[in-house]
Write a protein that holds these residues in place. Structure first.
Motif, PDB file in Angstrom:
ATOM      1  N   LEU A  16      14.202   6.282   7.768  1.00  0.00           N
ATOM      2  CA  LEU A  16      14.451   4.881   8.102  1.00  0.00           C
ATOM      3  C   LEU A  16      14.098   4.515   9.535  1.00  0.00           C
ATOM      4  O   LEU A  16      13.965   3.333   9.854  1.00  0.00           O
ATOM      5  CB  LEU A  16      15.924   4.547   7.850  1.00  0.00           C
ATOM      6  N   GLY A  17      14.002   5.509  10.397  1.00  0.00           N
ATOM      7  CA  GLY A  17      13.755   5.208  11.802  1.00  0.00           C
ATOM      8  C   GLY A  17      14.955   4.534  12.430  1.00  0.00           C
ATOM      9  O   GLY A  17      16.084   4.640  11.959  1.00  0.00           O
ATOM     10  N   SER A  19      15.585   1.339  12.594  1.00  0.00           N
ATOM     11  CA  SER A  19      16.019   0.100  11.935  1.00  0.00           C
ATOM     12  C   SER A  19      17.171   0.324  10.973  1.00  0.00           C
ATOM     13  O   SER A  19      17.980  -0.573  10.741  1.00  0.00           O
ATOM     14  CB  SER A  19      14.843  -0.519  11.167  1.00  0.00           C
ATOM     15  N   ARG A  21      16.796   0.627   7.867  1.00  0.00           N
ATOM     16  CA  ARG A  21      16.434  -0.063   6.634  1.00  0.00           C
ATOM     17  C   ARG A  21      15.131   0.511   6.080  1.00  0.00           C
ATOM     18  O   ARG A  21      14.349   1.129   6.808  1.00  0.00           O
ATOM     19  CB  ARG A  21      16.255  -1.561   6.877  1.00  0.00           C
ATOM     20  N   GLU A  23      11.476   0.510   5.313  1.00  0.00           N
ATOM     21  CA  GLU A  23      10.403  -0.175   6.034  1.00  0.00           C
ATOM     22  C   GLU A  23       9.680  -1.161   5.126  1.00  0.00           C
ATOM     23  O   GLU A  23       9.350  -0.845   3.978  1.00  0.00           O
ATOM     24  CB  GLU A  23       9.417   0.843   6.592  1.00  0.00           C
ATOM     25  N   ARG A  24       9.430  -2.347   5.648  1.00  0.00           N
ATOM     26  CA  ARG A  24       8.723  -3.387   4.902  1.00  0.00           C
ATOM     27  C   ARG A  24       7.316  -3.556   5.464  1.00  0.00           C
ATOM     28  O   ARG A  24       7.122  -3.701   6.674  1.00  0.00           O
ATOM     29  CB  ARG A  24       9.465  -4.724   4.988  1.00  0.00           C
ATOM     30  N   GLU A  37       1.975   8.129   5.953  1.00  0.00           N
ATOM     31  CA  GLU A  37       3.241   7.617   6.476  1.00  0.00           C
ATOM     32  C   GLU A  37       4.359   7.553   5.442  1.00  0.00           C
ATOM     33  O   GLU A  37       5.525   7.436   5.832  1.00  0.00           O
ATOM     34  CB  GLU A  37       3.010   6.230   7.089  1.00  0.00           C
ATOM     35  N   LYS A  43       8.983   9.166   1.947  1.00  0.00           N
ATOM     36  CA  LYS A  43       9.678   8.059   2.595  1.00  0.00           C
ATOM     37  C   LYS A  43       9.419   6.756   1.839  1.00  0.00           C
ATOM     38  O   LYS A  43       8.273   6.387   1.603  1.00  0.00           O
ATOM     39  CB  LYS A  43       9.166   7.932   4.038  1.00  0.00           C
ATOM     40  N   CYS A  45       9.129   2.677   0.924  1.00  0.00           N
ATOM     41  CA  CYS A  45       8.732   1.470   1.643  1.00  0.00           C
ATOM     42  C   CYS A  45       8.668   0.307   0.657  1.00  0.00           C
ATOM     43  O   CYS A  45       8.538   0.506  -0.554  1.00  0.00           O
ATOM     44  CB  CYS A  45       7.391   1.637   2.362  1.00  0.00           C
ATOM     45  N   CYS A 274      18.222  -2.059  -1.026  1.00  0.00           N
ATOM     46  CA  CYS A 274      16.896  -2.658  -1.000  1.00  0.00           C
ATOM     47  C   CYS A 274      16.757  -3.609  -2.179  1.00  0.00           C
ATOM     48  O   CYS A 274      16.946  -3.203  -3.327  1.00  0.00           O
ATOM     49  CB  CYS A 274      15.833  -1.562  -1.066  1.00  0.00           C
TER      50      CYS A 274
END
Length: 371
Positions: A16-17, A19, A21, A23-24, A37, A43, A45, A274
């Motif tokens: 999630l990094g 954020s 959340r 990633e969008r 990525e 991961k 998205c 999400c």
């Protein structure tokens, strides 16, 4: 087992990094970016503006169009008393509180009648059934092939990144009662919503101990012509299905008991939330645990199509298999989100196929596979 809890947090940060959340992306990625990525690091998205060019985005919002296109097509409709197919329910013919894994009753009928039942069952009709078109097993390319021209046969940038075409393409049509319990699939999942919204709860594969996967006796619903009601029966011959025990939305009456029974889930890191809207695609990596609810459009139904690509049984699969083989207590004496729990000493992985051959693991994952 402090190291396991540290792993939960580290994987969450990697997925999630900062954020916190999913990633969008505002547009579909290049195949190289998608592979580097998202696929390689396992991961998820969310891709916006991904399918706006599909004719389905406009035409499938009209029931008349769908009924005309599929007027002579027989489809599989899954019936349950509550909209929760492939889920844990109280076992039949028992006075105890034991649970079983219940599969839906599958009714084959012409699509226009199936759609009518989905919409009329939105509040559960007099027969006490909720209908959900969720056949899976490549149903879009078989039962719904008349709609093939309305969307892409595969996701081009995903197919190029993954080096293959999808093994299965599935169509889902449900109402607000349709719900899929926590599970994982051994597929790379590209999930595209066409009408309404899908609400996902996501947990990475490393959170396996928090899912309390246990063996449950398999059961199925049958339909009685005499009573017009669904009846739950245990499978004969008897068999067991490994399934996630956690219900993330317990009723007020059972909430305290659920939290006490499954503290690693309820007192640990929150699942990722999400929402996927019409025109968007969720990339759901292989082996991620997910729970799905939905909000229908103004016509009372949610429609989605998903593409299942074969996962790579590589070193990551070996890591996850090793992790789930580690004995971890069903409760713990470590502080989770500031809450103390006593150690019961029970092993939540005792029922898992720890080092089964790949073919056996895939077969196991298809018992009650879901969205």
């Amino acid at each position: 087992m402090k190291e396991v809890e540290t792993l939960w947090e580290e994987v969450r940060e990697l997925s999630l990094g900062k954020s916190g959340r999913v990633e969008r992306l505002e547009s579909p990625p290049t195949p190289l970016r998608f592979l580097r990525e998202f696929v390689s690091p396992n991961k998820p998205c969310l891709i916006s503006n991904a399918t706006l060019h599909w004719p389905a985005l406009s035409s499938w919002s009209h029931d008349d169009y769908l009924s005309r296109a599929l007027s002579n097509d027989v489809v599989s409709l899954h019936l349950t008393p509550n909209g929760r197919a492939d889920a844990l329910v109280p076992a039949p013919s028992t006075s105890s509180s034991s649970l079983c894994f219940a599969s839906p009753y599958v009714h084959r009928l012409l699509f226009p009648e199936a759609l009518r039942l989905i919409l009329s069952c939105g509040n559960a009709n007099s027969s006490g059934t909720v209908a959900y078109a969720q056949q899976q097993n490549d149903c879009f390319r078989s039962e719904y092939s008349a709609l093939a021209a309305d969307c892409e046969p595969h996701i081009p940038w995903a197919s190029q990144a993954l080096g293959c075409l999808p093994e299965a393409v599935n169509l889902w049509i449900g109402n607000h009662l349709s719900e899929t319990s926590f599970h994982k699939d051994h597929y790379e999942n590209l999930y595209a919503v066409v009408c309404g919204q899908k609400h996902f709860l996501l947990l990475p594969p490393t959170d396996v101990h928090r899912m309390y996967i246990r063996q449950y006796p398999a059961a199925h619903y049958s339909f009685s012509q005499d009573s017009g009601q669904l009846k739950l029966e245990l499978d004969n011959p008897a068999r067991n299905v490994p399934w996630c025990s956690v219900n993330p939305y317990p009723s007020p009456e059972t909430k305290d008991a659920e939290i006490s029974q499954f503290p690693l889930y309820f007192n640990g890191p929150k699942p990722l939330e999400c929402t996927v809207k019409a025109g968007e695609i969720l990339y759901l990596p292989s082996m991620w645990f997910h729970h799905v609810k939905q909000t229908p459009d103004s016509s009372g139904r949610t429609i989605a199509i998903n593409y299942w690509y074969d996962m790579q049984f590589d070193i990551k699969y070996a890591y996850f298999n090793f992790l789930q083989s580690i004995s971890y207590p069903s409760t713990c004496n470590l502080k989770l989100a500031g809450t103390e729990c006593e150690d019961s000493g029970s092993d939540v992985c005792a029922c898992l196929s720890k080092y089964a051959p790949v073919a056996d693991v895939v077969k196991m994952s298809k018992d009650g596979e879901g969205e």
